[in-house]
Motif scaffolding. Structure first.
Motif, PDB file in Angstrom:
ATOM      1  N   ARG A 177     112.000   3.879 -54.871  1.00 34.05           N
ATOM      2  CA  ARG A 177     113.367   4.205 -54.471  1.00 34.05           C
ATOM      3  C   ARG A 177     114.062   5.038 -55.537  1.00 34.05           C
ATOM      4  O   ARG A 177     114.819   5.961 -55.216  1.00 34.05           O
ATOM      5  CB  ARG A 177     114.153   2.926 -54.213  1.00 34.05           C
ATOM      6  N   ALA A 178     113.807   4.691 -56.806  1.00 38.37           N
ATOM      7  CA  ALA A 178     114.453   5.432 -57.884  1.00 38.37           C
ATOM      8  C   ALA A 178     114.036   6.892 -57.832  1.00 38.37           C
ATOM      9  O   ALA A 178     114.853   7.803 -57.926  1.00 38.37           O
ATOM     10  CB  ALA A 178     114.082   4.822 -59.230  1.00 38.37           C
ATOM     11  N   HIS A 179     112.749   7.119 -57.639  1.00 35.85           N
ATOM     12  CA  HIS A 179     112.276   8.492 -57.630  1.00 35.85           C
ATOM     13  C   HIS A 179     112.812   9.247 -56.407  1.00 35.85           C
ATOM     14  O   HIS A 179     113.105  10.439 -56.482  1.00 35.85           O
ATOM     15  CB  HIS A 179     110.745   8.527 -57.675  1.00 35.85           C
ATOM     16  N   LYS A 180     112.949   8.528 -55.290  1.00 27.82           N
ATOM     17  CA  LYS A 180     113.516   9.171 -54.100  1.00 27.82           C
ATOM     18  C   LYS A 180     114.927   9.673 -54.403  1.00 27.82           C
ATOM     19  O   LYS A 180     115.298  10.781 -54.054  1.00 27.82           O
ATOM     20  CB  LYS A 180     113.598   8.158 -52.940  1.00 27.82           C
ATOM     21  N   ARG A 181     115.702   8.838 -55.059  1.00 30.43           N
ATOM     22  CA  ARG A 181     117.070   9.217 -55.401  1.00 30.43           C
ATOM     23  C   ARG A 181     117.081  10.451 -56.314  1.00 30.43           C
ATOM     24  O   ARG A 181     117.822  11.395 -56.111  1.00 30.43           O
ATOM     25  CB  ARG A 181     117.772   8.020 -56.056  1.00 30.43           C
ATOM     26  N   VAL A 182     116.196  10.414 -57.320  1.00 34.28           N
ATOM     27  CA  VAL A 182     116.161  11.523 -58.276  1.00 34.28           C
ATOM     28  C   VAL A 182     115.804  12.825 -57.545  1.00 34.28           C
ATOM     29  O   VAL A 182     116.478  13.849 -57.697  1.00 34.28           O
ATOM     30  CB  VAL A 182     115.131  11.231 -59.392  1.00 34.28           C
ATOM     31  N   LEU A 183     114.760  12.768 -56.716  1.00 24.97           N
ATOM     32  CA  LEU A 183     114.342  13.977 -55.992  1.00 24.97           C
ATOM     33  C   LEU A 183     115.433  14.451 -55.039  1.00 24.97           C
ATOM     34  O   LEU A 183     115.712  15.636 -54.913  1.00 24.97           O
ATOM     35  CB  LEU A 183     113.065  13.696 -55.193  1.00 24.97           C
ATOM     36  N   TYR A 184     116.050  13.481 -54.378  1.00 26.42           N
ATOM     37  CA  TYR A 184     117.075  13.820 -53.397  1.00 26.42           C
ATOM     38  C   TYR A 184     118.205  14.618 -54.044  1.00 26.42           C
ATOM     39  O   TYR A 184     118.636  15.640 -53.540  1.00 26.42           O
ATOM     40  CB  TYR A 184     117.627  12.536 -52.788  1.00 26.42           C
TER      41      TYR A 184
END
Ligand code: ADP
Ligand code: MG
Length: 615
Positions: A457-464
């Motif tokens: 989830r953290a990486h999704k947020r960063v990429l988003y």
């Protein structure tokens, strides 16, 4: 008291009825296609613009309408299909309520031209919000062309409620497919914003399925054919090994009409039991034919639920028909009676790698050495490990005393509020340690306790946040591929990708589209070539789901779906540096608390709460 009851004027009644019949552009498409089928057309052309919001047009070569009928068909309860209530029990047509055209004309601009084979001239009629604004004779081909423009022009609330063009187009495509699949003897063309999405010639059912779902479908289909007194079942099921995570290709038709039936779906699933992996769904295209007197389709104007008289029998017949096909076509693995069971690998070991046995020898071991000096290998290593463990515990304790963790933030005052991070550049001190828990959470210490971050989830947020800048898709740098990548998609997937072309090219994709073939010549430089196929396949799979959930722009949806497929997965091992970087990147985000699907990214455990466990 004065009388207060009034009869509603027709146009108001029609608008109210329209609320039931027409939910979105796709509902209009369904009604118009069905009318064309009922009119006996052998060629039907569907033209839409902007997800049907600007234009939906259906052109057919059916029986057409006389001048009087052309005027009358827009009246409520005007139908040529039934004349007495008994007719309801012998329906062979799709329509029978005489409600659709009246409803559509109440909430859109309708432009129709129609001519019967017996008339030399046809009728051209325009209606806006139930009012006839134009009627003339016209030279027009035999059949009917009906254009619906500016849907919901007089009901802004409904118009605003519509989803993006892409999502509306997807709904239209679904309706189109449902009609096209059950009428393979009719040729269909489907254009969206001037480009052709489908061109289906007159063909048989199998060819039609393959035409709609792509050439790969052909080898997957297994025929089903069961004739009984209660029902005739024909159609195809897909071989179990091609079961998919999405529920895409599951179709029931009853007496030529697409229907939804969780109950019958269950019958098919039951037949597939044990043959498909958990969480995957087998495809099927099943056509049920029953006596019209034993089926009630009169439940709701647009709903696809029907009621069968004898559902239990239908269930049993359907399940056994599907089972029979699976067996007959050798889809079920055959039992091999010759085989010696003792030679089989037990299930639990099947997936395991063979491991070479290791032998540890303590070269220093001497049985004649004095007792107490050497107590065996195992014991020695154990001691060593435990000492190491203590050291690191000690170090960590020291560190947290040193209190450099999240230096700029008062953690006690509440990790709860994300605003805290918004204006504070948070980063882990270089001495800070992180570790991975179950390859799923990155854990680190805070002044007040522990911080646990969900890595995916953290990486999704960063990429988003990287994709989206100031609400728009950030322009990405494209890298040219040395050899173009050619990927296969079904026609409706191609339609979806085409509709996203603007956003995809902003990100750095260079794509060209031809029938079922997507050619990729450039990709965003943040992606690797090997990931592209997976990313695009997942994109078409997930886009619909994401699009259904909230009213977002295409750019947001695209970013959301891409992030989900590109982000670090759970179960992925991360080097300590990557763990650190992830946490730092996360807290550099505007909204570190929630991922793009609004799921919690991190949590904390306060030392106080930990201490409670040691009382
Ligand atoms: P229903 O289909 O329930 O009868 P509709 O409002 O959809 O009601 O259509 C009203 C009538 O208009 C139909 O019964 C049919 O006679 C006529 N009609 C509608 N569309 C067509 C068409 N494409 N070709 C010929 N006749 C049509
Ligand atoms: Mg109709």
């Amino acid at each position: 008291m004065a009388d207060i009851i009034k009869l509603l004027p027709d146009h108001v009644a029609n608008q109210i009825a329209a609320g039931e019949v027409v939910q979105r552009p796709a509902s209009v498409v369904k009604e118009l296609l069905e009318n064309a089928i009922d009119a006996g057309a052998t060629t039907i052309k569907l033209i839409v613009k902007d997800g049907g919001k600007t234009l939906i047009q259906v052109v057919d070569n059916g029986v057409g309408m006389s001048e009087t009928d052309a005027r009358l068909c827009f009246e409520r309860h005007a139908t040529s299909k039934i004349s007495a209530a008994e007719d309801l029990f012998n329906l062979r047509t799709k329509g029978f309520r005489g409600e659709a055209l009246a409803s559509i004309a109440a909430i859109a601009h309708v432009d129709m031209q129609s001519r019967t084979a017996n008339d030399d001239t046809g009728t051209h009629i325009k209606i806006e919000g139930s009012k006839v604004v134009y009627q003339e004779l016209v030279a027009t081909p035999n059949g009917t062309s009906l254009a619906v423009k500016n849907l919901f022009f007089n009901i802004p609330a409904r118009r605003n409620f519509l989803k993006s063009n892409q999502v509306e187009l997807k709904h239209i495509t679904d309706e189109f497919q449902r009609v096209a699949l059950v009428h393979p003897n009719v040729a269909f063309q489907f254009y969206n914003n001037g480009s052709e999405l489908f061109n289906l010639p007159e063909e048989n059912t199998r060819q039609r399925i393959v035409h709609v779902f792509g050439s790969k479908m052909n080898e997957r289909l297994v025929p089903v054919d069961e004739n009984t007194d209660v029902v005739n079942i024909t159609g195809f099921i897909c071989k179990p090994e091609f079961a998919k995570k999405s529920r895409g290709a599951q179709f029931f038709f009853a007496n030529g009409r697409y229907i939804k039936s969780p109950y019958l779906h269950h019958a098919v699933s039951a037949a597939f039991e044990g043959l498909v992996k958990q969480g995957t769904h087998p495809g099927y295209f099943l056509f049920l034919d029953v006596d019209p007197a034993t089926i009630d389709i009169n439940i709701h104007p647009t709903k696809t639920e029907v009621k069968f008289d004898d559902e239990h029998t239908l269930y049993a017949i359907l399940r056994s028909a599907v089972k029979h096909s699976l067996g007959q076509f050798n889809v079920v693995p055959a039992l091999d009676f010759e085989r010696d069971r003792n030679l089989d690998t037990p299930y639990a070991y099947k997936e395991k790698q063979a491991v070479l046995p290791k032998v540890t020898v303590d070269t220093a071991f001497n049985p004649f050495d004095g007792l107490g000096q050497h107590k065996g290998v195992a014991h020695k290593t154990y001691q060593k490990e435990s000492v190491l463990g203590w050291e690191s515990l000690y170090e960590e304790a020291l560190e947290s005393k040193g209190d450099d963790s999240f230096s700029s933030v008062q953690l006690e005052s509440g990790l709860e509020s994300p605003e805290l991070f918004e204006h504070t550049a948070m980063s882990l001190a270089p001495t800070q340690r992180t570790f991975q828990l179950q390859h799923k959470y990155v854990v680190t210490t805070l002044k007040s306790g522990l911080l646990l971050v969900d890595q995916h989830r953290a990486h999704k947020r960063v990429l988003y946040e990287r994709f989206m800048e100031a609400g728009a898709l950030r322009e990405g740098v494209s890298q040219q591929l040395l050899f173009p990548l050619i990927l296969g998609f079904t026609l409706d997937e191609m339609g979806l990708l085409k509709g996203l072309d603007k956003e995809l090219s902003t990100l750095g994709f260079v794509l060209s589209y031809k029938e079922e073939m997507l050619t990729v010549t450039g990709i965003p430089n943040i992606m690797t070539e090997s990931a592209i196929e997976g990313v695009l396949k997942e994109l078409v799979l997930k886009f619909d789901e994401a699009a259904e959930s909230v009213n977002l722009t295409n750019a947001h949806l695209l970013a959301k779906t891409l992030c989900a497929s590109l982000a670090i997965k759970n179960g992925q091992v991360l080097e300590p540096e990557s763990q650190m970087a992830l946490v730092n990147d996360l807290f550099g985000c505007k909204e570190p608390k929630l991922d793009p699907s609004n799921k919690i990214i991190y949590t904390t455990i306060a030392v106080n709460d930990i201490a409670k466990n040691f009382i």
